[in-house]
Each structure stands twice: as structure tokens, then as C-alpha cells.
Write an enzyme that holds these catalytic residues in place. Structure first.
Site, PDB file in Angstrom:
ATOM      1  N   LYS A   1       6.198   4.001 -14.086  1.00 54.99           N
ATOM      2  CA  LYS A   1       5.570   2.678 -14.028  1.00 54.99           C
ATOM      3  C   LYS A   1       4.425   2.548 -15.024  1.00 54.99           C
ATOM      4  O   LYS A   1       4.301   1.526 -15.721  1.00 54.99           O
ATOM      5  CB  LYS A   1       5.064   2.404 -12.613  1.00 54.99           C
ATOM      6  CG  LYS A   1       6.157   2.115 -11.602  1.00 54.99           C
ATOM      7  CD  LYS A   1       5.564   1.734 -10.251  1.00 54.99           C
ATOM      8  CE  LYS A   1       6.658   1.342  -9.265  1.00 54.99           C
ATOM      9  NZ  LYS A   1       6.118   0.957  -7.945  1.00 54.99           N
TER      10      LYS A   1
ATOM     11  N   ARG B   1       8.562  -8.545  -8.157  1.00 53.14           N
ATOM     12  CA  ARG B   1       7.128  -8.807  -8.064  1.00 53.14           C
ATOM     13  C   ARG B   1       6.309  -8.047  -9.115  1.00 53.14           C
ATOM     14  O   ARG B   1       5.151  -8.375  -9.332  1.00 53.14           O
ATOM     15  CB  ARG B   1       6.608  -8.460  -6.667  1.00 53.14           C
ATOM     16  CG  ARG B   1       6.734  -6.992  -6.306  1.00 53.14           C
ATOM     17  CD  ARG B   1       6.504  -6.744  -4.818  1.00 53.14           C
ATOM     18  NE  ARG B   1       6.556  -5.329  -4.483  1.00 53.14           N
ATOM     19  CZ  ARG B   1       7.674  -4.616  -4.327  1.00 53.14           C
ATOM     20  NH1 ARG B   1       8.842  -5.214  -4.489  1.00 53.14           N
ATOM     21  NH2 ARG B   1       7.620  -3.343  -4.012  1.00 53.14           N
TER      22      ARG B   1
ATOM     23  N   CYS C   1       5.925  -3.138  10.222  1.00 52.02           N
ATOM     24  CA  CYS C   1       6.470  -2.270   9.178  1.00 52.02           C
ATOM     25  C   CYS C   1       6.485  -0.816   9.638  1.00 52.02           C
ATOM     26  O   CYS C   1       7.423  -0.068   9.345  1.00 52.02           O
ATOM     27  CB  CYS C   1       5.672  -2.422   7.891  1.00 52.02           C
ATOM     28  SG  CYS C   1       3.911  -2.093   8.064  1.00 52.02           S
TER      29      CYS C   1
ATOM     30  N   ASP D   1      -1.678   1.663  -2.552  1.00 51.76           N
ATOM     31  CA  ASP D   1      -0.961   1.173  -1.383  1.00 51.76           C
ATOM     32  C   ASP D   1      -1.219   2.028  -0.142  1.00 51.76           C
ATOM     33  O   ASP D   1      -0.467   1.952   0.821  1.00 51.76           O
ATOM     34  CB  ASP D   1       0.547   1.112  -1.665  1.00 51.76           C
ATOM     35  CG  ASP D   1       1.118   2.486  -2.053  1.00 51.76           C
ATOM     36  OD1 ASP D   1       0.350   3.465  -2.080  1.00 51.76           O
ATOM     37  OD2 ASP D   1       2.328   2.555  -2.332  1.00 51.76           O
ATOM     38  N   ASN D   2      -2.265   2.864  -0.175  1.00 52.72           N
ATOM     39  CA  ASN D   2      -2.586   3.634   1.021  1.00 52.72           C
ATOM     40  C   ASN D   2      -4.092   3.847   1.123  1.00 52.72           C
ATOM     41  O   ASN D   2      -4.804   3.916   0.112  1.00 52.72           O
ATOM     42  CB  ASN D   2      -1.840   4.970   1.046  1.00 52.72           C
ATOM     43  CG  ASN D   2      -2.323   5.935  -0.011  1.00 52.72           C
ATOM     44  OD1 ASN D   2      -3.263   6.690   0.214  1.00 52.72           O
ATOM     45  ND2 ASN D   2      -1.679   5.908  -1.185  1.00 52.72           N
TER      46      ASN D   2
ATOM     47  N   ASP E   1       0.033   6.203 -12.593  1.00 48.79           N
ATOM     48  CA  ASP E   1       0.935   5.956 -11.455  1.00 48.79           C
ATOM     49  C   ASP E   1       2.075   6.957 -11.573  1.00 48.79           C
ATOM     50  O   ASP E   1       2.745   7.016 -12.601  1.00 48.79           O
ATOM     51  CB  ASP E   1       1.475   4.524 -11.466  1.00 48.79           C
ATOM     52  CG  ASP E   1       2.095   4.139 -10.128  1.00 48.79           C
ATOM     53  OD1 ASP E   1       2.879   4.951  -9.572  1.00 48.79           O
ATOM     54  OD2 ASP E   1       1.796   3.044  -9.626  1.00 48.79           O
TER      55      ASP E   1
END
Length: 575
Positions: free
Chosen positions: A392, A379, A496, A440-441, A368
């Protein structure tokens, strides 16, 4: 919880201790886990008597359940937690009450939802009306009854907006609910399992109180004993299910605990915030599909008692379900996790706790390129404030080795893509057993899917959106790949995208309209309604959820007090 468990003992004054300890702590919500049925009954009776709420959860092997009792007339401010729906109107039939959306757009409403209208020409009196309860006709039509029957004819235009109106739910006390259960269905392909598992859990608690232990793994004698303790009047339960339940009862799986714990935590939030509808009242879960079948050398049906014997190891609970040969194979696994955000943290924690890559030859690689921000901490639970600014992947790897020092892990900080194929090359993928996406994509997901197809690797795909989530298991030669199916394009613009990244012409037009409504139309309309009829305005306000009440009152205050122009120059400056 320690207090609750200690109070659940068998001393002569246990009820007095329980009452004193729980009441002195002023507990608003009591959450019980790993608690005997007798203690559950005693504590649940206490919560009812003192107007408290209770949540009970337990997990054994591949089986688990959640129960809640939030009392009578529990208020729910927002039944679904979804974004408020808003859309344009094509026609309103005042005679029949039928409302049609513009271009037959999907309205997303459900029976019992409430709506209000604005910018409608004709039907004088419908604009700004109190919330109207609707019934759904189809995906693009709904009915408002005879509300507009006395109004003039509809001319054209208009917008409809959903209004969240508080509702209430009532729960049965725990003892009564045990005998008259109301189930939420986990898997509609196994519709009858909820009632059957309800009886099996009752028998399991009776078994443990009688014998002082759980049924032993692969013990046929304990299966017979468990079956003899089933409640009278229980519906017939297949012998295979009784056997799987008994064999699994001594097991403890981190993955099952994660699932039931996550759901229970969300129910606890509902109890405290009144946001979203709580379970009513039992949710029985099973994951029997996770048990290996005859297509593998780890066939669960062929396990012997000796294959599941405890070894005083942290993995005893898992071996009790799957056997030690399966567990030893997990030690040697080599997996690649792509992404170390919220899902990546959960994946990494579960793999480490399962024992994946905790033996000779095993390895977890995680990548990442992002750095940790403060907003991640709510979260992405492997990170702490001291980690803010760090990579991360590196911080996540360090965190999991703190609670399982045996895990073998390598942290990378590279983006997966064509430009990094010199890093993630044939040798890299050739030594893997599988890939788990936490991206996330869509573009990155499709790229990793192509790589897994090329190298014939299993892929675990997952994603979340608000309170929703999805998973997909992609296995070579058995399932379709992630890229094999494409969702139809959405007619609506995602909120969003609209608020944070309007990148197409229609996005910017809709964004400008939303901004104009927010800053110029809505505050003035609300202020005028307040000035024209304060009592009616307050009556209308009382029907809304607390969050909406605060939002509307703030707009009125800004328009009439804080931001009210006092001169012509102020008006020009405000505009």
C-alpha cells in the site's frame, strides 16, 4: 457538468440549449459546482420542472456550502443508516406503555423510531406485532403508548428490535429556498453564522457577475464593494467576518474541497439510493480557525496584498488565503504518515496537493505493511486494480507523485512498534515536524502517541466507523495526548466483533444465540406468519424498507420452497 456549465452561457437560446442537453441525457441527479447564481437558478428551475434532483456545492477559501433539492415527498428508506438496535426487556407496563431495558442498558432509540417484540411472556399479541412508533423517556426506557393496554399482564423476558420504516421529506425549490432558507448547523458555537454566510454568498455571486472577478486577497476596497451588495434585509454581519470572507474569496484550498466534496458525494448517494436522511437544505461551512493568529509569525491579519499575489503557480489558490511565506514553509515540512489505507490515502493526497514536502529539505515518509486487496479499491482511491497485491505505501507514494511530481516521498513497509524501534529510532523522529496517524487499531495509536509525546511532536489522529469519523489534534504543551483519555467500556458487544472475531466468553454466547435465531427461529416464524395470514403478512411487509423486505421474503422462500424438507431424513439433515 460540462454540459451544464456550457449551457449556462448568455446566448439568446441558452434556456433552449439547457433544456435540450439536460433532458437528452436523462439526468436523474444534477450536481453543480463552481457555477454562477444565475446558472444555478436556471438549472434548478429545470430540475424542478422535470422532476429531477439537484445538488449545488461551492467552496472559496475557508468557506463553502452545500444545497440540495430532492423534490416533494422524497422517500427515505433508512433515516440514519445505523445498525438495527436489538436488546432484552426487563419490564413492559401495559397501562402506561413504558418499556424498560434489561439492566438499564442503553437502547439507542430516538423519538419516532419503530420497534417490534419477540419472546415476551405475557402480553399475548405483542410478539411479532406490526412496527410500533415509540417516544423516548430516557436512555434505558421508552414508551409504546396504549398499544398493549388491552393485553394480559406482562410476565417476564422478551426481546425488542428496531424496525426501519420508510419516511419522507420535502424540500423547497432553490429559488424559494434562497429567500426562506432552512439551515443545518455546522458549528453550534457559531449558531448565527449560517444566516450571515448565506447573505455573504449571495453578495459574492452578485460581485462576480457585476465585476467579472472575485474580490482580491487583502483588498479593503473589495471588502467595501462586497458589503454594498449584501441583500436588503440581511441581519447585521460583523465586519471581521465580511473581511475574512472577502479576503478568502479568491482562494482555493484542497482540504476544504475534500470536506465539502465528501459531504456532497454522500448527499448524492442519498438521492440515488434513498438511504439515510438528506440535508434540509443548506449547510454552510467555515474553517476560519485554520487561519493563523498572532501566536505565529504567519499571522493572517498582518498579510499584505503583495504576500498573496498570484505567481502562475499551482499553489496560487492557497497562497491567496495564507500568503506565500506560509506556503514556502509547507515546502520544507517533514511529516510521517502511519498507515496507507482509506484515511492514509486521503492524508497523502491532501499533503501532496497542499505542497507539503515539495521543496528543498521537505520529505513525507509513509509506512504500511499491508498489501492491496480488491476489497480496498472502493474507498482507497489512490489504488487501481493493477496495484492489487502490491504494498500500500509504495503504490500510494507512486500515485501521488503522478499528480504532483515535486513531492518528496519515501515509502516504507514496516509495522510501527517496539520490535521496529531500530528503524523508527531517535534519528528518525528527530528530523520530523509532525506525525499523522491513519491506523485501524488502538494499540498502534497509543504506541505512536507515546512516541510523539516523548519526541514532543504534533500528532494528527483520526479514525472512522461506518459513516462516523473523528479527528484529534495533539500539540505539545497545549493539548492532552491521545492516551490521556479513555472511552468507557461498552456494555454492548460491537456487531463487527460479534460477527467476525468473537474472542471472549460473552461474545461466543451471544454469537451462538444470534446464529440460532438466524438459522432456526426467524425463518420458521416468518413462514408460519405467511401461511397463517398472507394478507396481514404482506401489509406488514409493505411498511418495511426495501432491504428488509427482500431479506424476509428470501427467508420465507428458503423455508417453504428451496430448503423445505420432504422426508424425515431431510429434516434430520436440515437440523
Amino acid at each position: 457538468m460540462d454540459t451544464s456549465n456550457n449551457a449556462g452561457g448568455t446566448g439568446g437560446n441558452s434556456d433552449e440549449v439547457l433544456d435540450k442537453n439536460l433532458y437528452s441525457l436523462q439526468m436523474f441527479l444534477v450536481v453543480l459546482t463552481d457555477t454562477s447564481r444565475s446558472a444555478q437558478l436556471r438549472i434548478a428551475a429545470w430540475t424542478r420542472a422535470h422532476n429531477r434532483r439537484i445538488l449545488i456545492a461551492d467552496a472559496r477559501g475557508v468557506f463553502s456550502y452545500i444545497f440540495n433539492d430532492f423534490g416533494n415527498d422524497f422517500r427515505v428508506d433508512d433515516a440514519t443508516g445505523e445498525q438495527v438496535r436489538e436488546f432484552f426487556i426487563e419490564h413492559i407496563d401495559r397501562t402506561t406503555g413504558e418499556v424498560t431495558t434489561l439492566e438499564n442498558l442503553y437502547h439507542g432509540l430516538e423519538d419516532g423510531d419503530h420497534v417490534t417484540f419477540s419472546e415476551v411472556k405475557g402480553l399475548d399479541g405483542i410478539n411479532g406485532c406490526d412496527p410500533i412508533k415509540i417516544t423516548v423517556t430516557n436512555a434505558s426506557k421508552f414508551n409504546i403508548g396504549d398499544f398493549a393496554s388491552s393485553f394480559p399482564d406482562y410476565i417476564e423476558g422478551g426481546r425488542c428490535k428496531q424496525v426501519k420504516v420508510p419516511t419522507s421529506v420535502s424540500h423547497l425549490p432553490f429559488e424559494k429556498s434562497l429567500k426562506e432558507p432552512e439551515f443545518c448547523i455546522w458549528d453550534f458555537a457559531k449558531f448565527e453564522h449560517a444566516a450571515q454566510l448565506h447573505s455573504l454568498w449571495t453578495a459574492l455571486y452578485a460581485f462576480e457577475e457585476k465585476h467579472g472577478r472575485s474580490p482580491l486577497p487583502r483588498s479593503s476596497d473589495d471588502v467595501i464593494l462586497l458589503k454594498s451588495l449584501l441583500p436588503e434585509g440581511s441581519e447585521e454581519i460583523p465586519d471581521k467576518l465580511i473581511e475574512m470572507f472577502s479576503f478568502s474569496a479568491a482562494g482555493n484550498l484542497v482540504t476544504v474541497s475534500s470536506v465539502v466534496g465528501g459531504i456532497a458525494a454522500q448527499e448524492a448517494m442519498k438521492a440515488v439510493t434513498h438511504h439515510m436522511t438528506p440535508l434540509k437544505q443548506w449547510l454552510h461551512l467555515d474553517h476560519v480557525e485554520a487561519l493563523p493568529g498572532d501566536w505565529t509569525t504567519f499571522d493572517n491579519a498582518k498579510l499584505l496584498e503583495s504576500d498573496c499575489q498570484p505567481r502562475q503557480s499551482r499553489y496560487d489558490g492557497q497562497a491567496a488565503v495564507f500568503g506565500w511565506p506560509y506556503q514556502e514553509c509547507l515546502f520544507r515540512q517533514r511529516w510521517f504518515i502511519v498507515g496507507a489505507g482509506a484515511i492514509g490515502c486521503e492524508l497523502l493526497k491532501n499533503l501532496a496537493m497542499m505542497g507539503v514536502a515539495c521543496g528543498e529539505g521537505g520529505l513525507i515518509k509513509i509506512t504500511d505493511m499491508d498489501q492491496i486487496e480488491i476489497s480496498n479499491l472502493n474507498r482507497q482511491f489512490l489504488f487501481r486494480r493493477r496495484d492489487v497485491g502490491g504494498k500500500k505505501s509504495e503504490c500510494a507514494a507512486r500515485a501521488v507523485t503522478a499528480f504532483n511530481s515535486d513531492v518528496r516521498i519515501e515509502a516504507l513497509a514496516e509495522r510501527v512498534g517496539i520490535e521496529t524501534e531500530h528503524i523508527f529510532n531517535d534519528d528518525f523522529f528527530g528530523e520530523l515536524n509532525g506525525v499523522a496517524n491513519a491506523l485501524d487499531n488502538v494499540d498502534a495509536r497509543r504506541y505512536m502517541d507515546r512516541r510523539c509525546v516523548y519526541f514532543r511532536l504534533p500528532l494528527l489522529e483520526s479514525g472512522t466507523m461506518g459513516t462516523k469519523g473523528n479527528t484529534q489534534v495533539v500539540y505539545p504543551y497545549l493539548t492532552e495526548s491521545y492516551s490521556s483519555s479513555v472511552d468507557p467500556p461498552e456494555k454492548e458487544i460491537p456487531v463487527c466483533t460479534l460477527k467476525n472475531f468473537p474472542n471472549e466468553i460473552q461474545h461466543t454466547i451471544q454469537w451462538a444465540r444470534e446464529q440460532f435465531e438466524t438459522f432456526f427461529a426467524q425463518p420458521g416464524e416468518m413462514a408460519n406468519k405467511f401461511l397463517a395470514d398472507e394478507r396481514g403478512f404482506n401489509d406488514h411487509l409493505s411498511k418495511l424498507a426495501t432491504g428488509q423486505q427482500i431479506e424476509i421474503l428470501q427467508k420465507v422462500k428458503d423455508a417453504l420452497i428451496d430448503g423445505r424438507p420432504s422426508s424425515g431424513e431431510d429434516c434430520i439433515h436440515w437440523a
